[in-house]
Design a protein around this motif. Structure first.
Motif, PDB file in Angstrom:
ATOM      1  N   LEU A  48      47.035  -0.773  31.370  1.00 17.55           N
ATOM      2  CA  LEU A  48      47.546  -0.985  32.726  1.00 17.55           C
ATOM      3  C   LEU A  48      48.070   0.306  33.338  1.00 17.55           C
ATOM      4  N   PHE A  49      48.148   0.310  34.659  1.00 19.24           N
ATOM      5  CA  PHE A  49      48.745   1.399  35.430  1.00 19.24           C
ATOM      6  C   PHE A  49      49.636   0.814  36.513  1.00 19.24           C
ATOM      7  N   VAL A  50      50.753   1.477  36.773  1.00 19.60           N
ATOM      8  CA  VAL A  50      51.603   1.150  37.918  1.00 19.60           C
ATOM      9  C   VAL A  50      51.625   2.364  38.833  1.00 19.60           C
ATOM     10  N   THR A  51      51.262   2.153  40.088  1.00 19.70           N
ATOM     11  CA  THR A  51      51.183   3.227  41.081  1.00 19.70           C
ATOM     12  C   THR A  51      52.147   2.946  42.221  1.00 19.70           C
ATOM     13  N   TRP A  52      52.918   3.948  42.590  1.00 22.86           N
ATOM     14  CA  TRP A  52      53.806   3.856  43.753  1.00 22.86           C
ATOM     15  C   TRP A  52      53.315   4.807  44.832  1.00 22.86           C
ATOM     16  N   PRO A  74      62.474   0.796  50.977  1.00 22.44           N
ATOM     17  CA  PRO A  74      61.827   0.092  52.087  1.00 22.44           C
ATOM     18  C   PRO A  74      60.477   0.682  52.486  1.00 22.44           C
ATOM     19  N   ARG A  75      60.159   1.884  52.030  1.00 21.82           N
ATOM     20  CA  ARG A  75      58.896   2.510  52.430  1.00 21.82           C
ATOM     21  C   ARG A  75      57.855   2.501  51.316  1.00 21.82           C
ATOM     22  N   LEU A  76      58.154   1.807  50.222  1.00 26.39           N
ATOM     23  CA  LEU A  76      57.274   1.864  49.053  1.00 26.39           C
ATOM     24  C   LEU A  76      56.164   0.818  49.087  1.00 26.39           C
ATOM     25  N   ARG A 117      51.462   8.088  50.826  1.00 27.66           N
ATOM     26  CA  ARG A 117      51.382   9.255  49.946  1.00 27.66           C
ATOM     27  C   ARG A 117      51.735   8.838  48.522  1.00 27.66           C
ATOM     28  N   LEU A 118      51.039   9.409  47.576  1.00 28.04           N
ATOM     29  CA  LEU A 118      51.319   9.101  46.180  1.00 28.04           C
ATOM     30  C   LEU A 118      52.749   9.494  45.837  1.00 28.04           C
ATOM     31  N   ARG A 119      53.456   8.582  45.167  1.00 27.86           N
ATOM     32  CA  ARG A 119      54.859   8.834  44.806  1.00 27.86           C
ATOM     33  C   ARG A 119      55.089   8.769  43.297  1.00 27.86           C
ATOM     34  N   GLY A 120      54.106   8.263  42.574  1.00 24.20           N
ATOM     35  CA  GLY A 120      54.206   8.181  41.120  1.00 24.20           C
ATOM     36  C   GLY A 120      53.117   7.280  40.591  1.00 24.20           C
ATOM     37  N   CYS A 121      52.534   7.645  39.466  1.00 25.70           N
ATOM     38  CA  CYS A 121      51.493   6.803  38.877  1.00 25.70           C
ATOM     39  C   CYS A 121      51.371   7.130  37.409  1.00 25.70           C
ATOM     40  N   ILE A 122      51.704   6.175  36.578  1.00 29.02           N
ATOM     41  CA  ILE A 122      51.595   6.358  35.132  1.00 29.02           C
ATOM     42  C   ILE A 122      51.152   5.042  34.521  1.00 29.02           C
ATOM     43  N   SER A 154      56.712   5.361  35.928  1.00 25.14           N
ATOM     44  CA  SER A 154      55.997   5.928  37.074  1.00 25.14           C
ATOM     45  C   SER A 154      56.945   6.254  38.223  1.00 25.14           C
ATOM     46  N   ALA A 155      58.024   5.499  38.360  1.00 27.06           N
ATOM     47  CA  ALA A 155      58.960   5.718  39.470  1.00 27.06           C
ATOM     48  C   ALA A 155      59.948   6.839  39.188  1.00 27.06           C
ATOM     49  N   LEU A 156      60.293   7.043  37.928  1.00 33.46           N
ATOM     50  CA  LEU A 156      61.385   7.963  37.606  1.00 33.46           C
ATOM     51  C   LEU A 156      60.980   9.154  36.758  1.00 33.46           C
ATOM     52  N   LYS A 157      59.838   9.069  36.057  1.00 35.33           N
ATOM     53  CA  LYS A 157      59.518  10.093  35.071  1.00 35.33           C
ATOM     54  C   LYS A 157      58.175  10.760  35.288  1.00 35.33           C
ATOM     55  N   ASP A 158      57.557  10.524  36.428  1.00 38.87           N
ATOM     56  CA  ASP A 158      56.342  11.267  36.759  1.00 38.87           C
ATOM     57  C   ASP A 158      56.791  12.675  37.150  1.00 38.87           C
ATOM     58  N   SER A 159      56.498  13.631  36.299  1.00 34.31           N
ATOM     59  CA  SER A 159      57.076  14.969  36.473  1.00 34.31           C
ATOM     60  C   SER A 159      56.552  15.701  37.692  1.00 34.31           C
TER      61      SER A 159
END
Length: 301
Positions: free
Chosen positions: A128-132, A179-181, A139-144, A163-168
């Motif tokens: 699986l993948f979670v993309t923000w 609200p913009r996610l 705009r891409l904000r994180g994807c792992i 993906s939200a906190l640790k995508d370097s």
């Protein structure tokens, strides 16, 4: 391979990236069934951990087709299944509830609430993948994500926050961004090793490549199925971009492309914006067990 991100730089416990920003591995790459986190949306790559996620299902082969069974009928028309989702008339497993659960997990973390209770959707194991993504232009904000099949309840909890906190490639998300996610959940299925690096279809297949770089080190990189189509790339442009994403710096020749080991796969994808999340949560009476009020939806500034 290890965990991969969709876009970004090195991460100590990186996930596999399929979103178009890449990853490569200078370490020995594990067998495909044991791959862990990955970056799949593209961009500068980092080193990939060879370890599998501890919460994965150790008895499940990540390259085998995933089970079917769930449907998205009756969902809001604002929710968008990804290309190829539910192809062939098969009921989709990915659902709006999975995106909603990811929002729940992130919201609880950012506001310091207890994590949401166990969701009601299937807990079958899937890669699986979670993309923000964020803003009007998404705009891409994180994807792992991971190529190891993980039980969905624990897998979505883990990769929501990873993906939200640790995508370097990005700073950790903040409350103000909620609200913009937009959240996308991709479940990967139908992995196939192919002998010809051109034996895949743009817009249908995601691809994962293994190759040896100029120094003889094995490297890997992947793109989720939507990447090549969104970028307007053909097969060669996609392969060459993946090679660069994986850290290959020498001139790319056709003979070198033929040495690539390519695995193609498909995905089921569902996307939900924050506004849909709020409406969905209100409609379903906090079914995931969050007993506190959610913040009102704020329109884009």
């Amino acid at each position: 391979m290890g965990r991969k991100r969709c876009v970004g730089a090195d991460c100590s416990k990186m996930a596999a990236g399929c979103c178009g920003l890449g990853i490569g591995s200078s370490a020995t790459v594990a067998a495909a069934a044991n791959v862990s986190r990955a970056n799949g949306l593209g961009g500068p790559g980092g080193n990939v951990s060879g370890s599998s996620s501890s919460s994965g299902s150790s008895g499940t082969n990540a390259l085998s087709p995933a089970p079917a069974g769930y449907t998205t009928s009756g969902l809001s028309p604002n929710l968008s299944p990804g290309p190829g989702s539910g192809s062939g008339g098969r009921k989709m497993v990915v659902s709006a509830e999975m995106c909603c659960f990811c929002f729940d997990v992130l919201y609880c973390h950012l506001y310091g609430y207890q994590p949401p209770r166990t969701p009601r959707f299937t807990n079958d194991p899937y890669p699986l993948f979670v993309t923000w993504k964020i803003g009007r232009d998404k705009r891409l904000r994180g994807c792992i994500g991971t190529f190891s099949a993980m039980n969905l309840h624990s897998g979505l909890r883990e990769y929501t926050l990873t993906s939200a906190l640790k995508d370097s490639r990005f700073p950790p998300m903040t409350r103000d961004e909620l609200p913009r996610l937009f959240c996308s959940v991709s479940l990967l299925t139908n992995f196939e090793d192919v002998g010809d690096y051109l034996d895949w279809e743009v817009g249908v297949h995601g691809i994962r490549i293994e190759f040896f770089n100029e120094k003889g080190s094995k490297r890997t990189a992947t793109y989720l199925p939507e990447v090549a189509k969104e970028q307007g790339w053909d097969h060669i442009q996609t392969i060459d971009s993946l090679l660069r994403k994986g850290g290959y710096k020498a001139p790319i020749t056709n003979d070198f492309r033929k040495t690539i080991k390519l695995t193609r796969y498909r995905s089921e994808k569902m996307t939900m914006g924050y506004a849909e999340y709020i409406a969905h949560r209100q409609h379903h009476h906090y079914q995931n067990g969050i007993g506190h009020p959610l913040p009102p939806y704020n329109h884009y500034s």
